[in-house]
Design an enzyme around this catalytic site. Structure first.
Site, PDB file in Angstrom:
ATOM      1  N   ASN A  47      44.902  46.812  47.561  1.00 49.04           N
ATOM      2  CA  ASN A  47      46.282  47.114  46.785  1.00 49.04           C
ATOM      3  C   ASN A  47      46.268  48.121  45.746  1.00 49.04           C
ATOM      4  O   ASN A  47      45.433  47.995  44.747  1.00 49.04           O
ATOM      5  CB  ASN A  47      46.531  45.173  46.217  1.00 49.04           C
ATOM      6  CG  ASN A  47      46.949  44.116  46.768  1.00 49.04           C
ATOM      7  OD1 ASN A  47      47.245  44.269  48.090  1.00 49.04           O
ATOM      8  ND2 ASN A  47      45.984  43.390  46.126  1.00 49.04           N
ATOM      9  N   HIS A 104      40.574  50.856  37.849  1.00 49.03           N
ATOM     10  CA  HIS A 104      39.304  51.406  39.081  1.00 49.03           C
ATOM     11  C   HIS A 104      39.350  50.898  40.501  1.00 49.03           C
ATOM     12  O   HIS A 104      39.950  50.453  40.934  1.00 49.03           O
ATOM     13  CB  HIS A 104      38.105  50.504  38.422  1.00 49.03           C
ATOM     14  CG  HIS A 104      36.837  50.949  39.271  1.00 49.03           C
ATOM     15  ND1 HIS A 104      36.043  51.572  37.099  1.00 49.03           N
ATOM     16  CD2 HIS A 104      36.622  51.458  39.568  1.00 49.03           C
ATOM     17  CE1 HIS A 104      35.287  52.215  38.470  1.00 49.03           C
ATOM     18  NE2 HIS A 104      35.489  52.310  39.776  1.00 49.03           N
ATOM     19  N   HIS A 134      39.789  50.380  43.592  1.00 49.09           N
ATOM     20  CA  HIS A 134      38.885  49.546  44.199  1.00 49.09           C
ATOM     21  C   HIS A 134      39.762  48.580  45.345  1.00 49.09           C
ATOM     22  O   HIS A 134      41.407  48.897  45.606  1.00 49.09           O
ATOM     23  CB  HIS A 134      38.374  48.105  43.466  1.00 49.09           C
ATOM     24  CG  HIS A 134      38.728  47.330  43.386  1.00 49.09           C
ATOM     25  ND1 HIS A 134      40.211  47.826  41.885  1.00 49.09           N
ATOM     26  CD2 HIS A 134      39.307  46.148  43.535  1.00 49.09           C
ATOM     27  CE1 HIS A 134      41.158  46.938  41.678  1.00 49.09           C
ATOM     28  NE2 HIS A 134      40.571  45.747  42.771  1.00 49.09           N
ATOM     29  N   GLN A 178      39.398  45.371  48.747  1.00 49.26           N
ATOM     30  CA  GLN A 178      39.124  44.208  48.838  1.00 49.26           C
ATOM     31  C   GLN A 178      38.761  43.491  50.453  1.00 49.26           C
ATOM     32  O   GLN A 178      39.289  44.533  51.707  1.00 49.26           O
ATOM     33  CB  GLN A 178      40.103  42.830  48.674  1.00 49.26           C
ATOM     34  CG  GLN A 178      40.563  42.490  46.817  1.00 49.26           C
ATOM     35  CD  GLN A 178      41.100  41.916  46.380  1.00 49.26           C
ATOM     36  OE1 GLN A 178      41.357  40.739  46.494  1.00 49.26           O
ATOM     37  NE2 GLN A 178      42.462  41.693  46.312  1.00 49.26           N
TER      38      GLN A 178
END
EC number: 2.7.7.12
Lengths: 365, 365
Positions: B174, B185, B187, B189
């Site tokens: 997302n 930051h 990233h 999932q």
């Protein structure tokens, strides 16, 4: 219920509804902010990977009509030089064809592509709940909400009989800027589809399976369990109930339905309709009371398909999906919800039910 | 690819990945902002009307941890009195267990309700793409994106082998405040499910039907048509392609995949992986270039289930769903999308493809 059918200068239909005869019906004409023919021509494309139709109505984004911010197209027209969608008169509810329909019976000649295409056949209507631009559905009298339930029945019947290819009629209301609404005059919409869309189709599959196994309507069984448990129940009348479902996918999700098998708006008795209006108003008032401010939501009404079949397995019901997960925080649909289809809840249905149960409301009229 | 497994003080796993040996691996330990055991115990409830599981992780909303706004838990820890999730070191990508998992292998004893319940078994991981908090996936070198594709393969293999009940592993990102992200930051999932969730399950059904009828993978057929048409193609390499699908449900939706049948990350050859990284970076750079500002999206990667079966019918692919329908306007999911499941588009895939094709990018490393 009384109604009056009118035709707008651009060819769109308008029907006015009232509990009393509409007094100035004789000389009434239907205005429109648009004088040129509509010419909407949406198309459908098949999504082979998801097995679902997607609708394309490119003219929706390109509309040149840029009204001033104070202009309300859903207000009764006061000044013919500044036409709105509705005439003056003593009607209570109004329904007209959306000028920018996602689906329309006039759609034709879809493009030829590597995926299957079809004309964007169907119907998109706007349903205006009141002449008062500042009101909310929660504030309207029970009699108006009963009338609205009758209007939804009438629209379902008429849409399906005028266009026999229609398979499913879905009334809904998007409410609040948080769900993308820019026009705050109380109104909903009706979408009529030439197929049973994926969400109700899946629901009908589940309901049919339960009906075949247990000889009972699935939602009627769930309602019986909710009444026995009481924990998530927000309203119980002689005919209607409202509750937070044990499997809520949204915080503050609420379902409103009947205790007895009732497949569609058209199957409501007068007494059931009156009680359903009271259940609906109770939920709406609890929502408004919860944080003492207007409460945004998507409200959708599921009913039997208009496919000419009997559907004893299915049950008329409203589902409310509010966008907030707490007073200050919106619930965003992200990876697991949109990409996987598994909703993740960080609040239990029992907890939101307890909050909504505590909100005291007085539904007297 | 080199990796190093570490354990956090609260019992969670951390794996560091790098293209080179991790130099200070010996003395490295895994920090955590949380010292007490995790104790997460989510559960699943069956939604009888929709035929799908819903996950409940009530402790997610009640977390007491309120970091200061400048605190970045994904930055390498500089000060032991202010612990983050990651150590200092020369690793490139890091993966650790989410402290607030929606699903976890430790879930147990679900509540007893009128609907079916199960423990919230599964796994939720955080994947940190870089140590640079200001970077974006689009800015990372091709070698880093290749590494990330290897990491996703490694996580899929390890998650499935450590917990044989896992059926589906879904990596996603997302990106942007518009889709609800608060931690910027770079990233993503990973969600691992003990069942095949509804969206990929539906996709597998469609793919299997096509495979049985035509003896070919459905997406591979679609890719061939896109290459022939060219109109919606954004990238074509020797192995990989990116395109706006003809059935896009979101404006600026893009799919990234392979030309040859490739069911999962684990099936990528080195050459295919390198080209897939280039296709992905091309799309990401076009997005950033489109409006000359960071471009929000949900990126999801679909692959074969980890159910021990062969899945020649399915194809590894990324889907990007951006939240904007034009530079200034968000697309809200409302009545027809959420309640019916039929998406309505007011822009044609060919038009967004043309815009994205025009954005020139230079993917040199």
């Amino acid at each position: 219920m009384h109604s009056l059918d009118l035709k707008k200068p651009d060819g769109r239909s308008l029907t006015l509804y009232s509990t009393r005869p509409i007094s100035n019906a004789e000389g009434m004409s239907a205005p429109s902010p648009f004088q040129d023919p509509q010419g909407a021509n949406p198309h459908l494309r098949w999504h082979p990977m998801r097995g679902e139709w997607v609708a394309y109505a490119a003219y929706r984004q390109n509309r040149t009509f840029q009204p001033p911010p104070e202009y309300n197209p859903l207000a009764p027209m006061k000044d013919p030089s500044n036409p709105t969608e509705l005439p003056e008169g003593d009607y209570e509810v109004a329904v007209f064809d959306n000028r920018f329909p996602t689906l329309t019976g006039e759609a034709h000649d879809p493009p030829s592509l590597d995926v299957r295409t079809e004309p964007g056949n169907g119907k998109c209507e706007v349903v205006v709940f009141t002449q008062d631009p500042k009101a909310a559905l929660a504030e309207l009298p029970l009699a108006r909400i009963e009338l609205l339930l009758q209007v939804w029945a009438d629209r379902t019947r008429r849409i399906a009989s005028e266009n026999p290819t229609i398979q499913y009629v879905l009334p809904f209301e998007n409410r609040g800027a948080e769900v993308g609404v820019t026009l705050h005059h109380p109104h909903g919409q009706i979408y009529a589809y030439p197929f049973i869309p994926q969400v109700p189709a899946r629901m009908l599959e589940q309901e049919l399976q339960h009906y075949q196994q247990h000889g009972e309507n699935l939602l009627v069984s769930m309602v019986r369990a909710e009444i026995a448990t009481q924990e998530r129940l927000l309203y119980e009348g002689e005919h209607a109930v409202a509750f937070v479902p044990p499997c809520a996918r949204y915080p503050y999700e609420v379902w409103v339905t009947l205790k007895a098998p009732t497949p569609s708006f058209g199957a409501l008795s007068d007494a059931a309709r009156a009680d359903l209006a009271r259940a609906l108003k109770t939920v709406l008032m609890k929502y408004e009371g919860l944080w003492q401010r207007p409460f945004p939501y998507l409200m959708a009404w599921y009913q039997a398909p208009t496919d000419g079949q009997e559907h004893p397995e299915t049950q008329l019901h409203a589902v409310f999906w509010p966008p907030y997960r707490s007073k200050e925080r919106l619930k965003y649909l992200a990876g697991t919800e949109l990409a996987a289809g598994m909703f993740a809840m960080d609040v239990l249905p029992e907890a939101t039910a307890a909050q909504l149960r505590e909100v005291q409301v007085n539904v007297d009229a």
